[in-house]
Design a protein around this motif. Structure first.
Motif, short mmCIF file in Angstrom:
data_model
loop_
_atom_site.label_atom_id
_atom_site.label_comp_id
_atom_site.label_asym_id
_atom_site.label_seq_id
_atom_site.Cartn_x
_atom_site.Cartn_y
_atom_site.Cartn_z
N UNK A 78 5.61 64.37 80.91
CA UNK A 78 7.13 64.02 79.93
C UNK A 78 6.95 62.57 79.63
N UNK A 79 7.11 61.91 78.51
CA UNK A 79 7.15 60.47 78.36
C UNK A 79 8.03 59.84 79.14
N UNK A 80 8.13 58.95 79.79
CA UNK A 80 9.19 58.29 80.28
C UNK A 80 10.19 57.55 79.01
N UNK A 81 11.51 57.00 79.58
CA UNK A 81 12.26 56.40 78.73
C UNK A 81 11.46 55.07 78.15
N UNK A 82 11.55 54.59 76.85
CA UNK A 82 10.93 53.49 76.36
C UNK A 82 11.51 53.25 74.90
N UNK A 83 10.91 52.39 74.34
CA UNK A 83 10.92 51.77 73.04
C UNK A 83 10.31 52.90 71.96
N UNK A 98 15.11 58.57 75.05
CA UNK A 98 16.00 58.93 76.27
C UNK A 98 15.15 59.71 77.25
N UNK A 99 15.64 59.61 78.62
CA UNK A 99 15.12 60.34 79.48
C UNK A 99 15.01 61.78 79.34
N UNK A 100 13.90 62.54 79.42
CA UNK A 100 14.11 63.93 79.39
C UNK A 100 14.17 64.66 80.72
N UNK A 101 15.08 65.48 80.96
CA UNK A 101 15.30 66.12 82.41
C UNK A 101 14.92 67.52 82.41
N UNK A 133 3.11 86.07 74.04
CA UNK A 133 2.51 86.33 72.84
C UNK A 133 2.20 84.86 72.43
N UNK A 134 2.54 83.78 73.09
CA UNK A 134 2.37 82.44 72.70
C UNK A 134 1.34 81.70 73.91
N UNK A 135 1.07 80.55 73.62
CA UNK A 135 0.01 79.89 74.63
C UNK A 135 0.87 78.59 74.93
N UNK A 136 2.06 78.30 74.51
CA UNK A 136 2.64 77.13 75.03
C UNK A 136 3.22 77.41 76.30
N UNK A 137 3.12 76.32 77.15
CA UNK A 137 3.78 76.50 78.69
C UNK A 137 5.12 75.99 78.76
N UNK A 138 5.40 75.00 77.90
CA UNK A 138 6.85 74.27 78.08
C UNK A 138 6.96 73.56 76.64
N UNK A 139 8.33 73.33 76.41
CA UNK A 139 8.63 72.49 75.39
C UNK A 139 9.96 72.02 75.47
N UNK A 140 10.32 70.82 74.69
CA UNK A 140 11.70 70.18 74.76
C UNK A 140 11.81 69.51 73.40
N UNK A 141 13.38 69.22 73.14
CA UNK A 141 13.49 68.46 71.99
C UNK A 141 12.95 66.97 71.82
N UNK A 142 12.43 66.77 70.95
CA UNK A 142 11.96 65.03 70.91
C UNK A 142 13.29 64.20 70.70
N UNK A 143 13.42 63.36 71.58
CA UNK A 143 14.75 62.65 71.60
C UNK A 143 14.94 61.62 70.35
N UNK A 144 13.53 61.35 69.61
CA UNK A 144 13.68 60.68 68.53
C UNK A 144 13.73 61.26 67.26
N UNK A 145 13.10 62.38 67.25
CA UNK A 145 13.24 63.30 66.15
C UNK A 145 13.71 64.68 66.40
N UNK A 146 15.12 64.80 66.52
CA UNK A 146 15.70 66.14 66.80
C UNK A 146 15.18 67.25 66.34
#
Length: 322
Positions: A78-83, A98-101, A133-146
């Motif tokens: 997961x990308x760390x907080x940054x610009x 923003x940080x993803x928890x 039925x899917x192949x993704x292992x995890x997902x989260x909402x992008x903090x820049x593009x909701x």
């Protein structure tokens, strides 16, 4: 402005800092440069030891067990907080990532698999799913593009990815059974009195002959990249007798600049789309972008080839040129 808007939220309303002009970030910069110099100064042996330690800490995240078979996982970090930088002149450049928890992340595991641990005591995963039925292992909402989500997928060398790519190219190969009819119809559309149909014919010709990306309409908060279905007047120039010069930002804001020979009816059509008014200016109302909206383009050749998209047409063109 983007950075200040985010920085104010981090500081809070009651913070003493009210303006960015008086902020001095030099100590942070100096610290980061000093840390970089420390890394550069490490010996070969020290760098190797750090790599071994890092690999040992990450090894349990690099593979997943799928149907009893070990598969490589793609990018699991997961990308760390940054610009946010973005590509090209992105309108959201400078915003704070923003940080993803764990509470923001949905994971997908087997029903009998133990729930993975995370380093944040007191938090739970947002959701634990068991969807086979899917192949993704995890997902989260992008903090820049909701509106967008970040996913963890199986790696490029996994059997699932290989099968997916094989199906995609096999589907593109089906074009050989339909391409003659597609070309016959878009050539017929070049002579149509319906401007939109004529523009559609030109767009599909560009997809077929130049293998350009189709493109889609962009929101104001997205990078202004285009494809052959979203070209604007300023992106094309007609060069006699039958050349068209393209100049636009394509995928990932990479500039596409190319002059190509086109069939005379296409040249005349594009010339009409970008015709000059009495003041010597090209009329924007005749934008080639009216070709646009990918949905009609899809309709045009899914009539002939169910399951094929503009991307498939471009992919088929690339295969044919290989």
């Amino acid at each position: 402005k983007n950075f200040w808007d985010g920085f104010k939220e981090v500081l809070g309303r009651s913070h003493a800092i009210k303006s960015l002009e008086k902020c001095d970030f030099t100590p942070i910069y100096d610290h980061l440069m000093a840390e970089r110099d420390k890394k550069k100064a490490l010996t070969k042996e020290e760098k190797a030891a750090i790599k071994v330690q890092k690999d040992a800490a990450e090894v349990k995240y690099k593979h997943a067990l799928v149907d009893g078979r070990q598969e490589q996982v793609g990018n699991f970090r997961v990308e760390p907080p940054s610009l946010f930088r973005g590509r090209g002149e992105h309108p959201k450049m400078g915003k704070i990532k923003q940080r993803v928890y764990p509470r923001d992340i949905t994971i997908n595991i087997g029903r009998d698999a133990p729930i993975p641990q995370h380093p944040y005591p007191g938090q739970r995963w947002k959701e634990v799913r068991h969807d086979n039925t899917v192949t993704w292992l995890a997902y989260w909402k992008d903090t820049i593009n909701p509106k967008e989500y970040k996913y963890v997928w199986l790696g490029a060398t996994s059997s699932f990815k290989a099968e997916s790519d094989l199906l995609k190219y096999e589907k593109a190969r089906k074009l050989k059974d339909y391409i003659d009819d597609i070309r016959k119809n878009y050539k017929r559309d070049w002579g149509s009195s319906d401007v939109r149909r004529k523009q559609m014919g030109v767009a599909v010709y560009f997809l077929d002959k130049l293998a350009l990306r189709a493109g889609h309409e962009k929101d104001d908060d997205e990078a202004d990249t285009v494809g052959c279905c979203t070209l604007k007047v300023e992106n094309v120039e007609c060069v006699p007798p039958n050349h068209i010069k393209f100049d636009f930002l394509g995928k990932d804001s990479i500039r596409y600049e190319n002059t190509v020979d086109v069939e005379v009816p296409v040249y005349k059509a594009v010339e009409a789309f970008t015709k000059v008014d009495a003041r010597g200016k090209r009329e924007r109302r005749c934008d080639v972008s009216q070709i646009t909206v990918p949905s009609p383009s899809r309709i045009m050749y899914t009539v002939y080839c169910i399951g094929l998209s503009p991307r498939m047409l471009a992919t088929g063109g690339r295969i044919g040129r290989c």
